[in-house]
Design a protein around this motif. Structure first.
Motif, short mmCIF file in Angstrom:
data_model
loop_
_atom_site.label_atom_id
_atom_site.label_comp_id
_atom_site.label_asym_id
_atom_site.label_seq_id
_atom_site.Cartn_x
_atom_site.Cartn_y
_atom_site.Cartn_z
N LEU A 186 -4.85 11.75 8.68
CA LEU A 186 -4.90 10.33 8.30
C LEU A 186 -5.02 10.14 6.79
O LEU A 186 -4.35 9.25 6.23
CB LEU A 186 -6.07 9.65 9.03
N PRO A 187 -5.83 10.94 6.08
CA PRO A 187 -5.87 10.79 4.62
C PRO A 187 -4.51 11.00 3.96
O PRO A 187 -4.17 10.31 2.99
CB PRO A 187 -6.87 11.87 4.17
N LEU A 188 -3.73 11.94 4.49
CA LEU A 188 -2.39 12.18 3.95
C LEU A 188 -1.48 10.97 4.19
O LEU A 188 -0.71 10.57 3.31
CB LEU A 188 -1.78 13.43 4.60
N ILE A 189 -1.57 10.37 5.38
CA ILE A 189 -0.76 9.19 5.70
C ILE A 189 -1.15 8.01 4.82
O ILE A 189 -0.28 7.29 4.29
CB ILE A 189 -0.90 8.84 7.19
N VAL A 190 -2.46 7.80 4.64
CA VAL A 190 -2.94 6.70 3.80
C VAL A 190 -2.49 6.91 2.35
O VAL A 190 -2.03 5.98 1.67
CB VAL A 190 -4.47 6.59 3.88
N PHE A 191 -2.60 8.15 1.86
CA PHE A 191 -2.16 8.45 0.50
C PHE A 191 -0.66 8.21 0.34
O PHE A 191 -0.21 7.67 -0.68
CB PHE A 191 -2.49 9.91 0.16
N SER A 192 0.13 8.56 1.36
CA SER A 192 1.59 8.35 1.30
C SER A 192 1.92 6.87 1.28
O SER A 192 2.83 6.44 0.54
CB SER A 192 2.26 9.02 2.51
N ALA A 193 1.20 6.07 2.07
CA ALA A 193 1.42 4.62 2.07
C ALA A 193 1.07 4.03 0.71
O ALA A 193 1.80 3.18 0.17
CB ALA A 193 0.59 3.97 3.17
N PHE A 194 -0.05 4.47 0.14
CA PHE A 194 -0.44 4.00 -1.19
C PHE A 194 0.59 4.43 -2.23
O PHE A 194 0.97 3.64 -3.11
CB PHE A 194 -1.81 4.58 -1.55
N LEU A 195 1.08 5.64 -2.12
CA LEU A 195 2.08 6.16 -3.06
C LEU A 195 3.40 5.38 -2.95
O LEU A 195 4.10 5.19 -3.94
CB LEU A 195 2.32 7.65 -2.79
N SER A 196 3.72 4.92 -1.75
CA SER A 196 4.92 4.10 -1.56
C SER A 196 4.82 2.80 -2.35
O SER A 196 5.79 2.37 -2.99
CB SER A 196 5.13 3.79 -0.07
N CYS A 197 3.65 2.16 -2.30
CA CYS A 197 3.44 0.92 -3.05
C CYS A 197 3.52 1.18 -4.56
O CYS A 197 4.15 0.41 -5.30
CB CYS A 197 2.09 0.31 -2.70
N VAL A 198 2.88 2.27 -5.00
CA VAL A 198 2.93 2.64 -6.42
C VAL A 198 4.37 2.95 -6.84
O VAL A 198 4.82 2.57 -7.93
CB VAL A 198 2.02 3.85 -6.70
N HIS A 199 5.10 3.61 -5.96
CA HIS A 199 6.50 3.98 -6.24
C HIS A 199 7.35 2.74 -6.44
O HIS A 199 8.20 2.69 -7.34
CB HIS A 199 7.04 4.82 -5.08
N PHE A 200 7.14 1.71 -5.62
CA PHE A 200 7.90 0.46 -5.75
C PHE A 200 7.63 -0.19 -7.11
O PHE A 200 8.57 -0.59 -7.82
CB PHE A 200 7.52 -0.51 -4.63
N VAL A 201 6.37 -0.30 -7.50
CA VAL A 201 6.01 -0.90 -8.78
C VAL A 201 6.53 -0.04 -9.94
O VAL A 201 7.07 -0.56 -10.93
CB VAL A 201 4.48 -1.07 -8.89
N PHE A 202 6.40 1.27 -9.81
CA PHE A 202 6.88 2.20 -10.83
C PHE A 202 8.39 2.07 -11.03
O PHE A 202 8.88 2.05 -12.17
CB PHE A 202 6.52 3.63 -10.42
N MET A 203 9.13 1.95 -9.93
CA MET A 203 10.58 1.79 -10.02
C MET A 203 10.93 0.50 -10.75
O MET A 203 11.82 0.47 -11.60
CB MET A 203 11.18 1.78 -8.61
N ASP A 204 10.25 -0.59 -10.41
CA ASP A 204 10.59 -1.90 -10.95
C ASP A 204 10.17 -2.07 -12.40
O ASP A 204 10.91 -2.65 -13.19
CB ASP A 204 9.94 -2.99 -10.09
#
Length: 360
Positions: free
Chosen positions: A100-118
């Motif tokens: 679960l910590p890995l899944i939560v970290f991946s979800a958080f990283l997805s949000c960061v990735h979107f902002v980082f891309m934009d």
């Protein structure tokens, strides 16, 4: 909490090193693809380094999903091979709870990735392209030909053979003007039209107005009056050959561009699907995490190699599926929303099935 700390110690170092390695490899690939162009144009080393520096955020954005996939497979396969997961499962901790910590970290990283891309990748990519074109002496022309533009909600239609951006001039121009009911009012024709920068309208050369009276079945031909010219206020930028790549634009710029395409009657399905893809693509990080969790441990031998191979194959299949759905959206077979989001929903469902039947 102890499980989260334990997973972090195993996952984060491998993830960080993977990002560095994959980013470096992608930078080298980009350099090798352009090295002979740089040499031929005698581009200084400082300029090449500046170009690569501006390309770095983009390579990092590509490296992150690969790094999550690699680090997840490495961590879980290592735990499987040492029978540590067997001991954890025997103590009553399920695979989902453990990861679960890995899944939560991946979800958080997805949000960061979107902002980082934009906020970071798009501006740096624009600078990268500008520096590269300048270094290689490449220039894009804004001249355009065979132009048809809808304006003023479809009441005014511009048709021109050619637009000269240097002179801001339209050649062989026809303007069809319609009323609120989209019924023909009159047609303007001119050999060319030049943009009046002071008063912001198109001045017609040898302009002729054709007016057809449907009741009288009479066609009237006369010279265009100045008050008719002043209605032609569509800005020159509309006629430029400035097709924007939505993938290389911020969310705000992409939204404005799509509204422009819709307003002028140009095809917008592809641009709209790419716009939705900006929101859906970061979920690839969550998907590869789910895939690595679901696939790891499927084999008793060569656990890491087989798990990584299967995970990479599944990720490649995701990209292929996304390419197909995006093409279908481009040609109107499916909606732009479905073109961007269907692969994500499909692979989330498949990942859930894999997790259900994963060895625990």
């Amino acid at each position: 909490m102890k499980l989260a700390i334990y997973i972090s110690k195993l996952f984060l170092p491998v993830f960080a090193v993977s990002v560095l390695v994959f980013s470096f490899v992608l930078e080298i690939v980009d350099l090798m693809m352009n090295i002979w162009k740089y040499i031929y144009n005698a581009v200084p080393v400082q300029t090449i380094l500046l170009i690569l520096l501006n390309n770095l955020p983009r390579t990092i954005s590509w490296a992150v999903p690969l790094s999550v996939l690699f680090a997840s497979c490495f961590m879980l396969s290592n735990l499987y091979s040492k029978n540590e997961l067997t001991a954890i499962f025997a103590s009553g901790v399920s695979l989902i709870r453990f990861t679960l910590p890995l899944i939560v970290f991946s979800a958080f990283l997805s949000c960061v990735h979107f902002v980082f891309m934009d906020k970071v990748v798009v501006p740096s990519s624009v600078r990268y392209e500008e520096l590269k074109k300048k270094a290689l002496r490449q220039r894009e022309s804004l001249n355009n030909d065979h132009i048809v533009i809808l304006s003023d909600g479809g009441k005014v239609i511009y048709k021109a053979d050619y637009y000269d951006d240097d002179l801001q001039r339209l050649h062989q121009l026809y303007v069809i003007v319609r009323n609120e009911n989209k019924e023909l009012e009159y047609i303007l024709k001119a050999e060319f039209a030049t943009w009046n920068k002071n008063d912001c309208y198109w001045m017609l050369s040898n302009g002729v107005q054709y007016t057809y009276d449907a009741e009288q079945k009479n066609l009237t031909v006369k010279n265009v009056l100045r008050d008719k010219e002043k209605l032609l206020t569509e800005v020159p930028e509309t006629f430029q050959n400035n097709t924007l790549s939505v993938e290389a634009a911020t969310v705000r710029e992409a939204r404005t561009y799509i509204k422009y395409l819709q307003r002028t009657g140009l095809p917008f399905n592809e641009a709209l699907s790419q716009y939705y893809n900006k929101f859906s693509f970061p979920f690839i990080i969550v998907i590869v995490a789910f895939l690595s969790i679901g696939i790891s441990g499927k084999s008793e031998r060569n656990v890491f190699v087989i798990s990584l191979t299967l995970s990479v194959s599944a990720a490649v299949l995701f990209y292929i599926t996304q390419m197909i759905t995006m093409l279908m959206a481009k040609f109107g077979t499916i909606s732009p929303f479905a073109g961007a989001w269907f692969p994500v929903l499909l692979f989330v469902a498949l990942s859930g099935i894999l997790l259900k039947y994963t060895r625990t």
